[in-house]
Design a protein around this motif. Structure first.
Motif, PDB file in Angstrom:
ATOM      1  N   LEU A   8      71.508   0.873 -37.542  1.00 42.65           N
ATOM      2  CA  LEU A   8      70.545   1.816 -36.972  1.00 42.65           C
ATOM      3  C   LEU A   8      69.746   1.152 -35.851  1.00 42.65           C
ATOM      4  CD1 LEU A   8      70.006   4.777 -37.687  1.00 42.65           C
ATOM      5  CD2 LEU A   8      67.990   4.025 -38.949  1.00 42.65           C
ATOM      6  N   LEU A   9      69.430  -0.125 -36.024  1.00 39.79           N
ATOM      7  CA  LEU A   9      68.719  -0.871 -34.985  1.00 39.79           C
ATOM      8  C   LEU A   9      69.564  -0.950 -33.717  1.00 39.79           C
ATOM      9  CD1 LEU A   9      66.238  -2.798 -34.309  1.00 39.79           C
ATOM     10  CD2 LEU A   9      67.772  -4.654 -34.967  1.00 39.79           C
ATOM     11  N   GLN A  10      70.831  -1.357 -33.879  1.00 38.32           N
ATOM     12  CA  GLN A  10      71.706  -1.507 -32.710  1.00 38.32           C
ATOM     13  C   GLN A  10      72.034  -0.157 -32.072  1.00 38.32           C
ATOM     14  OE1 GLN A  10      72.059  -4.263 -31.379  1.00 38.32           O
ATOM     15  NE2 GLN A  10      71.559  -5.674 -33.041  1.00 38.32           N
ATOM     16  N   TYR A  11      72.103   0.895 -32.879  1.00 32.60           N
ATOM     17  CA  TYR A  11      72.379   2.222 -32.328  1.00 32.60           C
ATOM     18  C   TYR A  11      71.295   2.638 -31.347  1.00 32.60           C
ATOM     19  CZ  TYR A  11      73.083   7.267 -32.068  1.00 32.60           C
ATOM     20  OH  TYR A  11      73.279   8.553 -31.606  1.00 32.60           O
ATOM     21  N   GLN A  12      70.062   2.284 -31.648  1.00 32.05           N
ATOM     22  CA  GLN A  12      68.963   2.642 -30.745  1.00 32.05           C
ATOM     23  C   GLN A  12      69.073   1.912 -29.411  1.00 32.05           C
ATOM     24  OE1 GLN A  12      64.939   3.108 -32.863  1.00 32.05           O
ATOM     25  NE2 GLN A  12      66.152   1.930 -34.341  1.00 32.05           N
ATOM     26  N   ARG A  13      69.691   0.753 -29.435  1.00 34.60           N
ATOM     27  CA  ARG A  13      69.877  -0.014 -28.207  1.00 34.60           C
ATOM     28  C   ARG A  13      71.107   0.451 -27.431  1.00 34.60           C
ATOM     29  NH1 ARG A  13      68.788  -5.908 -31.115  1.00 34.60           N
ATOM     30  NH2 ARG A  13      66.519  -5.656 -31.360  1.00 34.60           N
ATOM     31  N   CYS A  14      72.167   0.810 -28.190  1.00 33.42           N
ATOM     32  CA  CYS A  14      73.410   1.223 -27.533  1.00 33.42           C
ATOM     33  C   CYS A  14      74.278   1.999 -28.509  1.00 33.42           C
ATOM     34  CB  CYS A  14      74.161  -0.007 -27.017  1.00 33.42           C
ATOM     35  SG  CYS A  14      75.792   0.381 -26.319  1.00 33.42           S
ATOM     36  N   LYS A  15      74.558   3.258 -28.216  1.00 36.50           N
ATOM     37  CA  LYS A  15      75.389   4.080 -29.088  1.00 36.50           C
ATOM     38  C   LYS A  15      76.817   3.554 -29.152  1.00 36.50           C
ATOM     39  CE  LYS A  15      72.755   8.311 -28.205  1.00 36.50           C
ATOM     40  NZ  LYS A  15      72.819   9.700 -27.715  1.00 36.50           N
ATOM     41  N   LEU A  20      81.745   0.698 -31.824  1.00 36.29           N
ATOM     42  CA  LEU A  20      82.724  -0.392 -31.751  1.00 36.29           C
ATOM     43  C   LEU A  20      82.582  -1.358 -32.928  1.00 36.29           C
ATOM     44  CD1 LEU A  20      82.622  -1.150 -27.913  1.00 36.29           C
ATOM     45  CD2 LEU A  20      84.418   0.049 -29.186  1.00 36.29           C
ATOM     46  N   ASP A  21      81.337  -1.585 -33.367  1.00 32.61           N
ATOM     47  CA  ASP A  21      81.134  -2.480 -34.510  1.00 32.61           C
ATOM     48  C   ASP A  21      81.860  -1.967 -35.752  1.00 32.61           C
ATOM     49  OD1 ASP A  21      79.660  -4.374 -33.189  1.00 32.61           O
ATOM     50  OD2 ASP A  21      77.710  -3.610 -33.821  1.00 32.61           O
ATOM     51  N   ILE A  22      81.958  -0.651 -35.879  1.00 39.63           N
ATOM     52  CA  ILE A  22      82.597  -0.062 -37.062  1.00 39.63           C
ATOM     53  C   ILE A  22      84.088   0.199 -36.829  1.00 39.63           C
ATOM     54  CG2 ILE A  22      82.641   2.008 -38.518  1.00 39.63           C
ATOM     55  CD1 ILE A  22      79.589   2.102 -38.160  1.00 39.63           C
ATOM     56  N   HIS A  23      84.426   0.742 -35.659  1.00 32.67           N
ATOM     57  CA  HIS A  23      85.802   1.168 -35.413  1.00 32.67           C
ATOM     58  C   HIS A  23      86.577   0.257 -34.463  1.00 32.67           C
ATOM     59  CE1 HIS A  23      84.861   4.814 -37.556  1.00 32.67           C
ATOM     60  NE2 HIS A  23      83.945   5.187 -36.673  1.00 32.67           N
ATOM     61  N   GLY A  24      85.896  -0.647 -33.770  1.00 28.40           N
ATOM     62  CA  GLY A  24      86.550  -1.437 -32.737  1.00 28.40           C
ATOM     63  C   GLY A  24      87.386  -2.588 -33.271  1.00 28.40           C
ATOM     64  N   ASP A  25      88.200  -3.156 -32.362  1.00 32.59           N
ATOM     65  CA  ASP A  25      89.034  -4.322 -32.674  1.00 32.59           C
ATOM     66  C   ASP A  25      88.171  -5.570 -32.541  1.00 32.59           C
ATOM     67  OD1 ASP A  25      90.828  -6.394 -32.851  1.00 32.59           O
ATOM     68  OD2 ASP A  25      92.157  -5.683 -31.257  1.00 32.59           O
ATOM     69  N   LYS A  26      87.830  -6.178 -33.649  1.00 35.65           N
ATOM     70  CA  LYS A  26      86.899  -7.302 -33.641  1.00 35.65           C
ATOM     71  C   LYS A  26      87.450  -8.515 -32.896  1.00 35.65           C
ATOM     72  CE  LYS A  26      84.148  -6.020 -37.679  1.00 35.65           C
ATOM     73  NZ  LYS A  26      84.512  -4.622 -37.561  1.00 35.65           N
ATOM     74  N   GLU A 188      76.868  11.607 -36.257  1.00 38.88           N
ATOM     75  CA  GLU A 188      77.726  12.390 -35.353  1.00 38.88           C
ATOM     76  C   GLU A 188      78.567  11.480 -34.464  1.00 38.88           C
ATOM     77  OE1 GLU A 188      75.604  15.248 -33.083  1.00 38.88           O
ATOM     78  OE2 GLU A 188      74.754  16.285 -34.833  1.00 38.88           O
ATOM     79  N   VAL A 189      77.965  10.395 -33.953  1.00 39.06           N
ATOM     80  CA  VAL A 189      78.689   9.464 -33.088  1.00 39.06           C
ATOM     81  C   VAL A 189      79.802   8.758 -33.865  1.00 39.06           C
ATOM     82  CG1 VAL A 189      78.474   7.271 -31.839  1.00 39.06           C
ATOM     83  CG2 VAL A 189      76.836   9.105 -31.432  1.00 39.06           C
ATOM     84  N   LEU A 190      79.517   8.388 -35.126  1.00 40.71           N
ATOM     85  CA  LEU A 190      80.518   7.707 -35.938  1.00 40.71           C
ATOM     86  C   LEU A 190      81.768   8.560 -36.153  1.00 40.71           C
ATOM     87  CD1 LEU A 190      78.436   5.933 -38.743  1.00 40.71           C
ATOM     88  CD2 LEU A 190      79.325   4.976 -36.617  1.00 40.71           C
ATOM     89  N   GLN A 191      81.626   9.865 -36.055  1.00 41.71           N
ATOM     90  CA  GLN A 191      82.750  10.764 -36.316  1.00 41.71           C
ATOM     91  C   GLN A 191      83.524  11.137 -35.058  1.00 41.71           C
ATOM     92  OE1 GLN A 191      80.478  13.800 -38.350  1.00 41.71           O
ATOM     93  NE2 GLN A 191      81.061  13.014 -40.366  1.00 41.71           N
ATOM     94  N   LEU A 192      83.125  10.591 -33.908  1.00 38.03           N
ATOM     95  CA  LEU A 192      83.851  10.855 -32.668  1.00 38.03           C
ATOM     96  C   LEU A 192      85.222  10.182 -32.713  1.00 38.03           C
ATOM     97  CD1 LEU A 192      81.011  10.243 -30.037  1.00 38.03           C
ATOM     98  CD2 LEU A 192      81.901  12.454 -30.803  1.00 38.03           C
ATOM     99  N   PRO A 195      84.954   6.054 -28.485  1.00 32.88           N
ATOM    100  CA  PRO A 195      83.589   5.532 -28.353  1.00 32.88           C
ATOM    101  C   PRO A 195      82.819   6.256 -27.266  1.00 32.88           C
ATOM    102  CG  PRO A 195      85.197   3.973 -27.469  1.00 32.88           C
ATOM    103  CD  PRO A 195      85.974   5.031 -28.171  1.00 32.88           C
ATOM    104  N   PRO A 196      81.490   6.287 -27.372  1.00 35.07           N
ATOM    105  CA  PRO A 196      80.671   6.894 -26.310  1.00 35.07           C
ATOM    106  C   PRO A 196      80.905   6.207 -24.964  1.00 35.07           C
ATOM    107  CG  PRO A 196      79.362   6.497 -28.282  1.00 35.07           C
ATOM    108  CD  PRO A 196      80.682   5.822 -28.503  1.00 35.07           C
ATOM    109  N   GLU A 197      80.517   6.891 -23.924  1.00 36.02           N
ATOM    110  CA  GLU A 197      80.728   6.407 -22.562  1.00 36.02           C
ATOM    111  C   GLU A 197      80.043   5.049 -22.345  1.00 36.02           C
ATOM    112  OE1 GLU A 197      79.863   7.918 -17.945  1.00 36.02           O
ATOM    113  OE2 GLU A 197      78.947   8.938 -19.662  1.00 36.02           O
ATOM    114  N   VAL A 198      80.688   4.239 -21.531  1.00 32.69           N
ATOM    115  CA  VAL A 198      80.101   2.962 -21.123  1.00 32.69           C
ATOM    116  C   VAL A 198      78.857   3.211 -20.283  1.00 32.69           C
ATOM    117  CG1 VAL A 198      80.452   1.045 -19.512  1.00 32.69           C
ATOM    118  CG2 VAL A 198      82.191   1.551 -21.214  1.00 32.69           C
TER     119      VAL A 198
END
Length: 486
Positions: A8-15, A20-26, A188-192, A195-198
């Motif tokens: 939630l902290l990081q989401y406020q800084r960048c959606k 990516l932290d959850i769905h991205g290739d680490k 809502e963003v997690l279910q996209l 990923p949201p726009e750069v």
């Protein structure tokens, strides 16, 4: 799936980051940043310092076994333990999500709860010195989960900051609705599907482990966020009027932007010229530049000044001055270095002694930090105004002169970006102001003097880069207006 306070902290800084932290290739993440590691170490030190002032208990559990962790936490709460460190609380949320709360401290207070004549409030130990929105939203997150556990809704949560008055109360009546809205948006963003726009924001993005990936995408798209002056608010406004490319912005009339949120009669034409500069890959004079006499001034002797600081210690440990004698055609660099924090006053006096050797020489610097710091050091060490005011009157901010007069085809008006566009290179390729903070901290810890030598080299190059930019600015306007060197 679990949603915790860090997400939630990081989401406020960048959606985009949290997606990516959850769905991205680490494997695509950047290597850990040295400054970020230092900040993490500093946060741990701040936590330990805070915990040393209280008697606390910690639930016994294996990391990741959250059900067992919650049971151990509830057992401590039922016993009425005064302070619980890193307790774990769980709460069901919509669409199958579970909220995982791990407040730094649960603090016992008088009241009525399911435990008896007491209840708990959450306290977050944060590294910052002011109660940022993101901290208060996280505090409200912990409080909401806690309320479902103890059947009592606290009115206040606490932030323990790195300030003289450490404890800051968080008004939950104000921040809980805001937190709930952010939490809904986050789900809502997690279910996209994608990923949201750069959006590249240097100040927020530089320490992120997805930076390289996002920056490469932004460059390939020629994204407007790479254009200096395009803030998130302005970008949204530009999208609303279908301006999404450099070409469309460069061909826009200023009057079409002046009344948009974040724009005015000064910002609109400057941003359009900035887009034209990037598109044409050449410098352009801005509308209403500074008076020519202010930009093209050259003195027989000029001083170029740069400071290296250690913010954690509130310390300015290196004051570097490059003396340029244009008549004698010589350049001499002076490095006034505090080997230890107690030497700050000594290097301050050494700096004053040097600049008073050249009482007529302008003192060039890049951005306002040097000017503000000299005023602060003068107050701190009770320097007579007669010794400081004449010095400050000679300060010339090259950044201000440049950004008020010309648009450059660069992604940032930081000194490095401009000087490198002009062909200047730092001897230490990986050096930066942030890395110098880390290196000086390492010097104090290890006594490795090569770290100081690297910092001094970097500081000298900063001064020489400022000289390079200033010379270019003078020559550019002389060429544009056919002026002779003053």
């Amino acid at each position: 799936m679990l949603i915790n306070a860090e997400l939630l902290l990081q989401y406020q800084r960048c959606k985009r980051r949290t997606f990516l932290d959850i769905h991205g290739d680490k494997s695509q993440r950047d290597a850990p940043n040295e400054l970020l590691q230092k900040l993490q170490q500093d946060k741990i030190a701040h936590q330990l310092s805070t915990l040393a002032k209280v008697t606390y208990q910690q639930p016994d559990y294996s990391y990741g076994n959250w059900e067992a962790a919650e049971a151990a936490t509830l057992e401590l709460m039922q016993r009425g333990v005064e302070y619980i460190y890193k307790g774990v609380l769980l709460a069901n949320y919509s669409q199958g999500y579970t909220l995982l709360s791990r407040p730094d401290l649960l603090v016992k207070r008088p009241g009525k709860s399911c435990f008896g004549d007491w209840m708990y409030v959450p306290a977050s130990i944060e590294l910052g010195k002011r109660p940022k929105q993101e901290y208060q939203v996280v505090a409200a997150f912990h409080a909401q989960v806690l309320a479902t556990i103890q059947d009592f809704v606290p009115e206040t949560a606490w932030l323990i900051l790195r300030t003289k008055d450490q404890n800051y109360p968080v008004d939950l009546l104000k921040w809980t609705p805001r937190m709930q809205q952010i939490l809904e948006d986050f789900v809502e963003v997690l279910q996209l599907a994608n990923p949201p726009e750069v959006f590249i924001s240097r100040q927020k993005c530089n320490l992120c482990h997805w930076y390289s990936q996002c920056y490469a995408i932004a460059q390939s798209e020629k994204h407007l966020s790479l254009l200096p002056g395009v803030t998130p608010i302005r970008y949204t406004q530009l999208q609303d009027v279908a301006i999404t490319t450099l070409e469309s912005l460069a061909n826009t009339s200023p009057s079409a932007l002046e009344n948009l949120v974040g724009f005015d009669r000064e910002v609109a034409p400057k941003l359009i010229v900035q887009a034209q500069s990037a598109l044409e890959k050449r410098p352009l004079i801005l509308p209403y530049p500074l008076p020519i006499k202010d930009i093209t001034f050259t003195a027989p002797i000029e001083l170029y000044f740069d400071i290296e600081a250690q913010p954690d210690l509130d310390l300015n440990y290196l004051l570097g001055v490059l003396v340029v004698d244009r008549l004698a055609n010589t350049e001499q660099f002076y490095s006034f270095l505090a080997d230890k924090p107690e030497d700050e006053e000594l290097v301050w006096q050494q700096f004053l002694d040097l600049v008073w050797q050249y009482p007529e020489a302008p003192i060039y610097h890049f951005c306002v930090y040097e000017f503000d710091t000299v005023k602060r050091l003068a107050r701190l060490y009770n320097t007579p105004p007669s010794s400081v005011r004449p010095v400050l009157s000679r300060f010339v901010d090259v950044y201000e002169q440049l950004t008020q007069s010309v648009a450059l085809p660069v992604e940032s008006y930081a000194l490095k970006a401009i000087a490198r566009w002009l062909g200047f290179e730092w001897r230490e390729k990986e050096a930066s102001g942030a890395k110098c903070i880390y290196w000086y901290d390492q010097w104090l810890e290890t006594g490795d003097r090569t770290l100081l030598e690297i910092i001094q080299s970097y500081n000298e190059d900063d001064c020489r880069a400022t000289l390079k930019v200033k010379n270019w600015l003078v020559n550019f306007f002389q060429d544009q207006y056919g002026l002779r060197l003053a």
